[in-house]
Motif scaffolding. Structure first.
Motif, short mmCIF file in Angstrom:
data_model
loop_
_atom_site.label_atom_id
_atom_site.label_comp_id
_atom_site.label_asym_id
_atom_site.label_seq_id
_atom_site.Cartn_x
_atom_site.Cartn_y
_atom_site.Cartn_z
N PHE A 1 1.88 -2.04 8.18
CA PHE A 1 1.88 -3.05 7.11
C PHE A 1 1.19 -2.51 5.86
O PHE A 1 1.64 -2.76 4.75
N PHE A 2 0.09 -1.80 6.03
CA PHE A 2 -0.60 -1.23 4.87
C PHE A 2 0.29 -0.23 4.15
O PHE A 2 0.37 -0.22 2.93
N ILE A 3 0.95 0.63 4.92
CA ILE A 3 1.80 1.66 4.32
C ILE A 3 2.98 1.03 3.60
O ILE A 3 3.28 1.37 2.45
N VAL A 4 3.65 0.09 4.26
CA VAL A 4 4.80 -0.56 3.64
C VAL A 4 4.37 -1.39 2.43
O VAL A 4 5.02 -1.37 1.39
N GLY A 5 3.26 -2.09 2.56
CA GLY A 5 2.81 -2.94 1.46
C GLY A 5 2.39 -2.15 0.24
O GLY A 5 2.69 -2.54 -0.89
N GLU A 6 1.71 -1.05 0.45
CA GLU A 6 1.18 -0.31 -0.70
C GLU A 6 2.16 0.73 -1.24
O GLU A 6 2.46 0.74 -2.43
N PHE A 7 2.67 1.59 -0.37
CA PHE A 7 3.48 2.70 -0.85
C PHE A 7 4.94 2.34 -1.07
O PHE A 7 5.63 3.02 -1.83
N MET A 8 5.43 1.30 -0.41
CA MET A 8 6.80 0.86 -0.64
C MET A 8 6.82 -0.38 -1.54
O MET A 8 7.87 -0.99 -1.72
N HIS A 9 5.66 -0.79 -2.02
CA HIS A 9 5.51 -1.87 -3.00
C HIS A 9 6.02 -3.21 -2.49
O HIS A 9 6.39 -4.07 -3.28
N LEU A 10 6.04 -3.43 -1.19
CA LEU A 10 6.48 -4.70 -0.65
C LEU A 10 5.43 -5.78 -0.88
O LEU A 10 5.77 -6.97 -0.94
N LYS A 11 4.19 -5.38 -1.06
CA LYS A 11 3.11 -6.33 -1.28
C LYS A 11 3.33 -7.15 -2.55
O LYS A 11 2.88 -8.28 -2.66
N HIS A 12 4.04 -6.58 -3.49
CA HIS A 12 4.24 -7.23 -4.78
C HIS A 12 5.59 -7.94 -4.89
O HIS A 12 5.94 -8.39 -5.98
N GLU A 13 6.31 -8.03 -3.79
CA GLU A 13 7.62 -8.69 -3.81
C GLU A 13 7.47 -10.18 -3.55
O GLU A 13 6.39 -10.66 -3.19
#
Length: 105
Positions: free
Chosen positions: A63-75
């Motif tokens: 979740f941290f990797i997807v949220g930060e590096f794939m920018h899913l956290k800002h979707e």
């Protein structure tokens, strides 16, 4: 030729952009989780609890990797749920198949 000598020594402070700070924070969190995983791997005996802890920590790291590096956290939240719900069902399906297959007691 005249030589130009600067007698004033001013120190410039380097200010990191906010993106760099976020990446370093994510790196530190992932590093801490990985160190905890290594400690558990070498200290805890091999059993189902250790496997469950590793699976949980792996999901948190993902979740941290997807949220930060794939920018899913800002979707938008709808997109996050559209990705998260199928992952939960696939994990449930794999657990059920392993359990029914007799490999997980």
């Amino acid at each position: 030729m005249a030589s130009h000598v600067h007698s004033s020594h001013t120190e410039e402070k380097v200010i990191l952009p906010p993106q760099t700070k976020a990446i370093w924070n994510t790196f530190i969190i992932l590093l801490v989780l990985t160190v905890i995983e290594f400690i558990i791997a070498f200290v805890m005996p091999a059993n189902h609890l250790r496997v469950a802890i590793f699976a949980g920590m792996t999901i948190v790291k993902a979740f941290f990797i997807v949220g930060e590096f794939m920018h899913l956290k800002h979707e938008v939240k709808t997109l996050i749920w559209a990705i998260l719900i199928p992952v939960v069902f696939v994990a449930w399906l794999l657990t059920a198949l392993i359990y029914e297959g007799g490999h997980l007691y």
